[in-house]
Design an enzyme around this catalytic site. Structure first.
Site, PDB file in Angstrom:
ATOM      1  N   TYR A  30       0.891  -1.081   0.103  1.00  0.00           N
ATOM      2  CA  TYR A  30       0.064  -0.030  -0.158  1.00  0.00           C
ATOM      3  C   TYR A  30       1.025   1.104  -0.070  1.00  0.00           C
ATOM      4  O   TYR A  30       0.573   2.293  -0.742  1.00  0.00           O
ATOM      5  CB  TYR A  30      -1.076  -0.068   1.160  1.00  0.00           C
ATOM      6  N   LYS A  35       1.110   4.325  -3.037  1.00  0.00           N
ATOM      7  CA  LYS A  35       1.012   5.561  -2.635  1.00  0.00           C
ATOM      8  C   LYS A  35       2.328   6.267  -3.086  1.00  0.00           C
ATOM      9  O   LYS A  35       2.160   7.673  -3.540  1.00  0.00           O
ATOM     10  CB  LYS A  35       0.710   5.955  -1.091  1.00  0.00           C
TER      11      LYS A  35
END
Length: 336
Positions: free
Chosen positions: A203, A207
């Protein structure tokens, strides 16, 4: 910029301006918010609906929840131009169908695109394309939609593309690995060794890619365009992003974060600010947080980060072109 835990807490506790202090009249404007059926996307759409857009499209994976969100926003704001269109960012066919529908029914131009939809998975899962789900949704799908909507954005007077990133990009393990040939393919190899490639780091990596991609796309915009592309961090918010985490971990994590976590309404203010605040006119390729332009991670602004951004751009276009032959056509026609 080094982002310590102290900095995180300082940002979390910083009061954010009310939307009314930077709101604008969106009469005649067309707006899209992805992932707008719940959480930050829903609150963002609700704020924008109060500014009277000509059309506000909630781009949602599940039409049932999206239609309910549209009805709730209409009831809360009185805006009668809110609609839900189906969109699954992890599926290129869905992205193409969405763009084709916009060409037929969108009105010709797009003023604001807020790419909020994302997943936060903590186990390996593949999308319909065979790509790992987090990269397929958070990076490839986000990039694909941006490129497909580019012709409509460029027709608007002062269009804005807002890509939702996160402060977790500061904490990617071994970020220099992003500056590697074929990094996307390596991330899609479940047997790839190294902390950068671990699913627990995925994750954060996605990002980081959002920040790098926003900078890359901004650098390729045609000269003289008024289109701006920025990445924005909402901060830690009480939202449904952790819904896929094991409850044994999720429940304590939410309990620990609650004292400093923003509500989804407060977090959504940074999205709305990025989309409409006049003080951001002409600012592009920036990283925004707490309703201000801020410095991204030391890696992003380093020479390795610039190289990683260029590699990511090239790899992304190559991978998306395998699913959509209109991607290279649009890039050649609209970008430099």
């Amino acid at each position: 910029m080094k982002f310590t835990l102290r900095e995180v807490i300082r940002h979390q506790l910083r009061p954010l301006p009310e939307v009314s202090t930077f709101a604008v009249d969106l009469t005649g404007k067309v707006v899209i918010v992805t992932g707008a059926n719940i959480g930050l996307g829903f609150e963002t759409a609700k704020h924008l609906a109060s500014m009277k857009p000509a059309k506000l499209i909630l781009a949602c994976r599940t039409p049932e929840t999206g239609n309910k969100a549209a009805a709730d926003i209409t009831q809360a704001t009185g805006c009668s131009t809110v609609v839900c269109w189906q969109l699954d960012l992890s599926d290129p066919e869905s992205v193409k169908a969405f763009a084709d529908k916009f060409e037929r029914e969108g009105g010709g131009k797009l003023d604001i695109l807020i790419e909020n939809a994302a997943v936060g998975l903590f186990s390996w899962k593949r999308a319909v394309t065979g790509w790992e789900q987090t990269i397929a949704t958070n990076h490839l799908g986000t990039a694909h939609l941006a490129l497909r909507m580019l012709p409509f954005l460029l027709k608007a007077e002062k269009p804005r593309l807002v890509i939702v990133a996160s402060d977790v990009h500061y904490f990617v393990t071994d970020p220099n690995e992003a500056d590697t040939d074929g990094v996307l393919q390596r991330l899609n190899d479940q047997k790839q060794k190294g902390k950068f490639y671990a699913i627990s780091n995925r994750y954060q990596v996605s990002k980081l890619f959002n920040v790098l991609y926003a900078r890359a796309l901004s650098s390729h915009l045609p000269r003289g365009t008024s289109l701006t592309v920025n990445a924005v961090n909402p901060g830690l918010c009480v939202s449904s992003l952790l819904r896929d985490l094991n409850p044994v971990v999720r429940i304590p994590l939410r309990a620990l974060s609650r004292p400093v976590a923003r509500s989804t309404e407060v977090g959504s203010r940074v999205f709305v600010h990025a989309a409409v605040a006049t003080e951001l006119d002409g600012k592009t390729g920036e990283f925004l947080q707490s309703c201000k332009v801020d410095e991204p991670s030391d890696f992003v602004i380093s020479e390795r980060g610039a190289s990683a951004s260029r590699r990511l751009w090239t790899d992304t276009l190559a991978d998306l072109s395998e699913f959509d032959d209109q991607v290279p056509v649009g890039v050649n026609r609209y970008l430099q």
